[in-house]
Design a protein around this motif. Structure first.
Motif, PDB file in Angstrom:
ATOM      1  N   ALA A  46       0.775  -1.423   0.136  1.00 21.01           N
ATOM      2  CA  ALA A  46       0.253   0.038  -0.199  1.00 21.01           C
ATOM      3  C   ALA A  46       0.414   1.339  -0.214  1.00 21.01           C
ATOM      4  CB  ALA A  46      -0.526   0.470   1.382  1.00 21.01           C
ATOM      5  N   GLU A  47       1.722   1.341   0.371  1.00 20.20           N
ATOM      6  CA  GLU A  47       2.903   1.806   0.815  1.00 20.20           C
ATOM      7  C   GLU A  47       3.744   2.597  -0.876  1.00 20.20           C
ATOM      8  OE1 GLU A  47       4.926   1.304   3.580  1.00 20.20           O
ATOM      9  OE2 GLU A  47       4.143   1.543   5.317  1.00 20.20           O
ATOM     10  N   GLY A  48       4.184   1.439  -1.610  1.00 19.37           N
ATOM     11  CA  GLY A  48       3.874   1.935  -2.825  1.00 19.37           C
ATOM     12  C   GLY A  48       5.543   0.645  -2.970  1.00 19.37           C
ATOM     13  N   ASP A  49       5.495   0.060  -1.457  1.00 19.18           N
ATOM     14  CA  ASP A  49       7.587  -0.535  -1.105  1.00 19.18           C
ATOM     15  C   ASP A  49       7.113  -2.083  -1.992  1.00 19.18           C
ATOM     16  OD1 ASP A  49       9.831  -1.344  -0.979  1.00 19.18           O
ATOM     17  OD2 ASP A  49       9.347  -0.607   1.196  1.00 19.18           O
ATOM     18  N   LEU A  50       7.366  -2.143  -3.630  1.00 22.02           N
ATOM     19  CA  LEU A  50       7.384  -3.375  -4.051  1.00 22.02           C
ATOM     20  C   LEU A  50       7.715  -3.732  -3.814  1.00 22.02           C
ATOM     21  CD1 LEU A  50       5.682  -2.101  -7.724  1.00 22.02           C
ATOM     22  CD2 LEU A  50       4.491  -2.750  -5.413  1.00 22.02           C
ATOM     23  N   GLN A  51       9.069  -4.044  -3.575  1.00 20.44           N
ATOM     24  CA  GLN A  51      10.537  -4.089  -3.592  1.00 20.44           C
ATOM     25  C   GLN A  51      10.437  -4.980  -1.978  1.00 20.44           C
ATOM     26  OE1 GLN A  51      14.370  -2.260  -4.069  1.00 20.44           O
ATOM     27  NE2 GLN A  51      15.335  -3.333  -3.149  1.00 20.44           N
ATOM     28  N   SER A  52      10.104  -4.296  -0.795  1.00 20.86           N
ATOM     29  CA  SER A  52       9.520  -5.080  -0.085  1.00 20.86           C
ATOM     30  C   SER A  52       8.535  -6.134   0.045  1.00 20.86           C
ATOM     31  CB  SER A  52       9.284  -3.770   1.392  1.00 20.86           C
ATOM     32  OG  SER A  52      10.918  -3.039   1.099  1.00 20.86           O
ATOM     33  N   ALA A  53       7.822  -5.803  -0.496  1.00 22.87           N
ATOM     34  CA  ALA A  53       6.683  -6.489  -0.758  1.00 22.87           C
ATOM     35  C   ALA A  53       6.635  -7.545  -1.032  1.00 22.87           C
ATOM     36  CB  ALA A  53       5.286  -5.718  -1.245  1.00 22.87           C
ATOM     37  N   THR A  54       8.000  -7.360  -2.122  1.00 22.07           N
ATOM     38  CA  THR A  54       7.594  -8.947  -2.885  1.00 22.07           C
ATOM     39  C   THR A  54       9.215  -9.867  -2.185  1.00 22.07           C
ATOM     40  OG1 THR A  54       8.062  -7.967  -5.086  1.00 22.07           O
ATOM     41  CG2 THR A  54       9.522  -9.878  -4.798  1.00 22.07           C
ATOM     42  N   GLN A  55       9.788  -9.122  -1.524  1.00 24.64           N
ATOM     43  CA  GLN A  55      10.466  -9.850   0.079  1.00 24.64           C
ATOM     44  C   GLN A  55       9.718 -10.794   1.234  1.00 24.64           C
ATOM     45  OE1 GLN A  55      14.023 -10.632  -0.748  1.00 24.64           O
ATOM     46  NE2 GLN A  55      13.439 -12.358   0.863  1.00 24.64           N
ATOM     47  N   LEU A  56       8.650 -10.067   1.277  1.00 27.61           N
ATOM     48  CA  LEU A  56       8.217 -10.760   2.110  1.00 27.61           C
ATOM     49  C   LEU A  56       6.857 -11.814   1.365  1.00 27.61           C
ATOM     50  CD1 LEU A  56       7.080  -7.410   3.987  1.00 27.61           C
ATOM     51  CD2 LEU A  56       8.049  -8.990   5.147  1.00 27.61           C
ATOM     52  N   TYR A  57       6.575 -11.640   0.747  1.00 29.31           N
ATOM     53  CA  TYR A  57       5.542 -12.423  -0.174  1.00 29.31           C
ATOM     54  C   TYR A  57       6.614 -13.889  -0.190  1.00 29.31           C
ATOM     55  CZ  TYR A  57       1.366 -10.308  -0.732  1.00 29.31           C
ATOM     56  OH  TYR A  57       0.091  -9.384  -1.206  1.00 29.31           O
ATOM     57  N   LEU A  58       7.777 -13.492  -0.759  1.00 31.42           N
ATOM     58  CA  LEU A  58       9.035 -14.469  -1.236  1.00 31.42           C
ATOM     59  C   LEU A  58       9.218 -15.412   0.152  1.00 31.42           C
ATOM     60  CD1 LEU A  58      11.590 -13.153  -3.318  1.00 31.42           C
ATOM     61  CD2 LEU A  58       9.981 -15.230  -3.837  1.00 31.42           C
ATOM     62  N   GLU A  59       9.191 -14.696   1.329  1.00 29.31           N
ATOM     63  CA  GLU A  59       8.946 -15.047   2.644  1.00 29.31           C
ATOM     64  C   GLU A  59       7.852 -16.122   2.783  1.00 29.31           C
ATOM     65  OE1 GLU A  59      10.331 -12.495   5.870  1.00 29.31           O
ATOM     66  OE2 GLU A  59      12.033 -11.962   4.876  1.00 29.31           O
ATOM     67  N   ILE A  60       6.933 -15.774   3.330  1.00 26.12           N
ATOM     68  CA  ILE A  60       5.299 -16.435   3.066  1.00 26.12           C
ATOM     69  C   ILE A  60       5.487 -17.936   2.131  1.00 26.12           C
ATOM     70  CG2 ILE A  60       3.186 -16.380   2.692  1.00 26.12           C
ATOM     71  CD1 ILE A  60       3.005 -13.192   3.178  1.00 26.12           C
ATOM     72  N   ALA A  61       5.591 -17.442   0.404  1.00 28.32           N
ATOM     73  CA  ALA A  61       5.752 -19.118   0.345  1.00 28.32           C
ATOM     74  C   ALA A  61       6.751 -20.122   1.000  1.00 28.32           C
ATOM     75  CB  ALA A  61       7.230 -18.372  -1.092  1.00 28.32           C
ATOM     76  N   GLN A  62       8.103 -19.158   1.464  1.00 25.97           N
ATOM     77  CA  GLN A  62       8.507 -20.634   2.138  1.00 25.97           C
ATOM     78  C   GLN A  62       8.197 -21.068   3.381  1.00 25.97           C
ATOM     79  OE1 GLN A  62      11.252 -21.867   0.691  1.00 25.97           O
ATOM     80  NE2 GLN A  62      11.434 -20.336  -1.232  1.00 25.97           N
ATOM     81  N   MET A  63       7.366 -20.231   3.920  1.00 29.56           N
ATOM     82  CA  MET A  63       6.952 -20.655   5.069  1.00 29.56           C
ATOM     83  C   MET A  63       5.904 -21.039   5.195  1.00 29.56           C
ATOM     84  SD  MET A  63       7.867 -17.835   7.695  1.00 29.56           S
ATOM     85  CE  MET A  63       7.457 -18.198   9.008  1.00 29.56           C
ATOM     86  N   GLU A  64       4.228 -21.081   4.264  1.00 31.03           N
ATOM     87  CA  GLU A  64       3.181 -21.955   3.752  1.00 31.03           C
ATOM     88  C   GLU A  64       3.270 -23.141   3.351  1.00 31.03           C
ATOM     89  OE1 GLU A  64       0.179 -20.824   4.037  1.00 31.03           O
ATOM     90  OE2 GLU A  64       0.210 -18.917   4.018  1.00 31.03           O
ATOM     91  N   THR A  65       2.908 -24.173   4.221  1.00 27.00           N
ATOM     92  CA  THR A  65       2.609 -25.845   4.105  1.00 27.00           C
ATOM     93  C   THR A  65       1.696 -25.795   3.669  1.00 27.00           C
ATOM     94  OG1 THR A  65       0.918 -25.741   5.744  1.00 27.00           O
ATOM     95  CG2 THR A  65       3.802 -25.392   6.777  1.00 27.00           C
ATOM     96  N   ALA A  66       0.715 -24.885   3.056  1.00 29.47           N
ATOM     97  CA  ALA A  66       0.038 -26.088   2.056  1.00 29.47           C
ATOM     98  C   ALA A  66       0.082 -25.116   0.806  1.00 29.47           C
ATOM     99  CB  ALA A  66      -1.657 -24.963   1.763  1.00 29.47           C
ATOM    100  N   GLU A  67       0.532 -26.466  -0.386  1.00 30.38           N
ATOM    101  CA  GLU A  67       0.716 -26.614  -1.530  1.00 30.38           C
ATOM    102  C   GLU A  67      -0.036 -24.855  -2.207  1.00 30.38           C
ATOM    103  OE1 GLU A  67       1.042 -30.347  -3.453  1.00 30.38           O
ATOM    104  OE2 GLU A  67       1.804 -31.196  -2.612  1.00 30.38           O
ATOM    105  N   GLY A  68      -1.515 -24.844  -2.216  1.00 23.89           N
ATOM    106  CA  GLY A  68      -1.917 -24.201  -3.134  1.00 23.89           C
ATOM    107  C   GLY A  68      -1.267 -22.227  -2.716  1.00 23.89           C
ATOM    108  N   ALA A  69      -1.136 -22.596  -1.289  1.00 26.79           N
ATOM    109  CA  ALA A  69      -1.045 -20.847  -0.445  1.00 26.79           C
ATOM    110  C   ALA A  69       0.255 -20.906  -0.781  1.00 26.79           C
ATOM    111  CB  ALA A  69      -1.370 -21.391   0.949  1.00 26.79           C
ATOM    112  N   ARG A  70       1.776 -22.062  -0.818  1.00 29.71           N
ATOM    113  CA  ARG A  70       3.130 -21.731  -1.488  1.00 29.71           C
ATOM    114  C   ARG A  70       2.776 -21.134  -2.469  1.00 29.71           C
ATOM    115  NH1 ARG A  70       6.905 -25.930  -0.396  1.00 29.71           N
ATOM    116  NH2 ARG A  70       8.173 -24.172  -0.753  1.00 29.71           N
ATOM    117  N   ALA A  71       1.758 -21.944  -4.101  1.00 28.71           N
ATOM    118  CA  ALA A  71       2.183 -21.531  -4.921  1.00 28.71           C
ATOM    119  C   ALA A  71       1.127 -19.756  -4.978  1.00 28.71           C
ATOM    120  CB  ALA A  71       1.109 -22.482  -6.260  1.00 28.71           C
TER     121      ALA A  71
END
Length: 577
Positions: A46-71
């Motif tokens: 929302a702040e327009g910080d796409l780089q930080s948002a991207t990194q956070l989503y990549l971290e989420i992808a590593q932490m999620e256990t459900a395949e659909g959520a990770r994908a």
């Protein structure tokens, strides 16, 4: 200096609208840490910080256990990377997403055209990766199959199918495993699926695999003796891939089973044109040529093949059988002897059968010692060879060693208890040795195996009649028949024999010197020069044995004769009148 990207609020709103809505199956793991990361990613976005948002989503992808959520997390990160014009990174994130979930529900309406193209590139790359992985799994499965580790092979092939569900190679090899384990119907289903999967593919590999599947289907039908279905499958295999040798060979063999000899020759000739140096094909084609009354061509074919494979025992045996069927016993014996020399220790299971063939040739020529020698060698090589014991017993019987003959023929019946002719021959020896009770058992067994056997019926009646007479004599209710003081004169049956010192000449039998016209002997087909070797089931050492047998044969009986003429054995029935 702050390198964080800043974008106008209107543009941010557009991006938010383009972000895909959350999928029900892809909800994040319900943990405080992951929920907090989602909150922070939303704030950075929302702040327009796409780089930080991207990194956070990549971290989420590593932490999620459900395949659909990770994908979904990887796809969101990829979209953000694409908006930052980092398409290589975006492609990598999409590839990871599709590796996790190849069936990810991508909705192109949520993204722009460039991202849709990027998604297709990732999809293709993942498909290539899965195909490579599947190919490796198939290779591991084939290695396990070669080592007969069927459970490991099945696991690896199933893993290949999990990666690429339409892998015809994996399906085909799983079907072969089913066949090896006796699951024919399951194998048939798999092979039919291979044919369907490869039907519309034009590549050589697909055509070859389709031909293999059709050939395997044909072999299943062949083993069931369903000849027409087998032929149809083999024909389809040759159409799918005309260079498939096994398909042509199998087509030829199934046509042989249906007595379609010209068709068999045509198919096998096609096979041998593809692989002209295959000795097995030469043997199959030779068989078809012989059955087509083209024996000389078969001999020429085998002889030519032997020029390249002079130590192939099976080829020499085939040549021997061809010569024998053409009525050339000496050439056949020479070929069988070469087979024995090529397989001196019977390691290829060719020497013993070849020795049996030589034994038969010598037996039919009246050379009983040579027949016993060859048959004896065969049983030493292979004590379980019933045919070897059979011909050994017949040769021993002809040589007058009835006890040894009975032992050999009894062994033959034990090894192959469904052969009526073995029991019939055993019964003959037992009768000759005056063992009537065991003879009755042998003839009864022969008749039960072959109810249409006139020889078994006739001999069983004779033996049972003699047993009744013996029992009557033993009980005193019937007087024993008196032996004739004089033999039946040969003139009554129209026969005269050459007076020879048979023992001195090392000759067995009774040599016919004269046959009276219109006599019983003439009606039996005997001629001057015939050497009578057998009367009934008695082997003759000389003409005196013939006279001795006649003493026990009252008028009205019939005698079964075996005699040698021009090197061949013949049979005749002589009526005593």
């Amino acid at each position: 200096m702050d390198h964080k990207a800043h974008y106008p609020a209107a543009l941010l709103l557009a991006w938010l609208i383009l972000l895909p809505p959350p999928m029900g199956a892809a909800q994040p793991t319900d943990t405080a840490e992951v929920a907090n990361l989602h909150r922070l990613a939303g704030e950075r976005y929302a702040e327009g910080d796409l780089q930080s948002a991207t990194q956070l989503y990549l971290e989420i992808a590593q932490m999620e256990t459900a395949e659909g959520a990770r994908a979904q997390a990887f796809v969101t990160a990829s979209w953000l990377q694409h908006l930052q014009q980092k398409d290589l990174a975006a492609l990598d994130s999409l590839t990871q997403a599709l590796t996790i979930d190849p069936q990810y529900p991508f909705d192109a309406s949520h993204y722009n055209r460039d991202f849709e193209v990027l998604y297709q590139r990732a999809l293709d790359e993942v498909a290539r990766r899965r195909q490579r992985q599947a190919a490796q799994k198939v290779q591991e499965g084939l290695v396990a199959m070669e080592a007969e580790q069927d459970s490991v092979a099945r696991l690896r092939l199933q893993e290949a199918l999990d990666l690429t569900p339409d892998s015809a190679v994996a399906v085909y090899n799983l079907a072969l495993l089913d066949l090896r384990q006796g699951a024919e119907e399951q194998a048939m289903t798999g092979l039919e699926r291979v044919a369907a999967l490869t039907f519309n593919e034009d590549s050589t590999s697909a055509a070859s695999l389709r031909a293999k599947a059709q050939t395997s289907i044909g072999i299943i039908f062949f083993n069931r003796s369903e000849w027409q279905d087998a032929e149809a499958a083999f024909l389809e295999a040759t159409r799918a891939y005309p260079e498939d040798v096994l398909a042509w060979k199998s087509l030829g063999l199934v046509r042989l089973e249906q007595d379609n000899y010209p068709g068999a020759v045509q198919a096998l000739q096609t096979a041998i044109r593809i692989e002209p140096e295959d000795p097995g094909l030469a043997m199959d084609l030779a068989r078809a040529l012989i059955d087509s009354a083209r024996g000389p061509e078969a001999v020429d074919l085998l002889t030519a093949s032997l020029e390249q494979h002079s130590q192939n025992a099976a080829l020499w045996s085939s040549l021997g059988r061809a010569h024998r069927q053409l009525g050339s016993p000496e050439q056949a014996a020479l070929a069988f002897q070469r087979a024995i020399e090529a397989d001196a220790d019977n390691t290829e299971d060719e020497a013993a059968p070849a020795a049996v063939q030589i034994a038969w040739i010598r037996y039919q020529q009246g050379s009983y010692d040579a027949a016993m020698e060859s048959a004896g060698q065969a049983v030493r090589w292979d004590p379980g060879h019933a045919a070897a014991w059979h011909v050994l017993g017949l040769a021993q019987q002809a040589a007058g060693d009835l006890d040894a003959a009975a032992t050999s023929l009894d062994q033959a019946t034990k090894l192959e208890p469904t052969r009526a002719d073995f029991f019939l021959d055993l019964g003959h020896v037992l009768v000759a040795d005056n063992a009537l009770q065991p003879a009755e058992t042998a003839f009864s067994r022969a008749l039960s195996l072959d109810p249409e056997s006139e020889a078994a019926k006739r001999n069983l009646e004779i033996v049972r009649g003699r047993l009744v007479t013996e029992r009557a004599i033993a009980s005193g209710s019937k007087a024993a028949p008196r032996a004739r003081s004089k033999p039946i004169p040969p003139k009554k049956i129209g026969l005269r024999f050459v007076e020879l010192n048979y023992k001195k000449l090392n000759l067995r039998g009774a040599l016919v010197n004269e046959v009276n016209k219109k006599s019983p002997a003439a009606r039996a087909g005997l001629r001057k020069g015939d050497l009578v070797l057998w009367v009934g089931q008695y082997g003759l050492m000389s003409d005196k044995d013939f006279f001795e047998y006649l003493k026990r044969s009252p008028p009205g009986e019939t005698l079964d004769l075996q005699y040698l003429r021009d090197g061949k054995m013949y049979q005749a029935t002589l009526e005593l009148r």
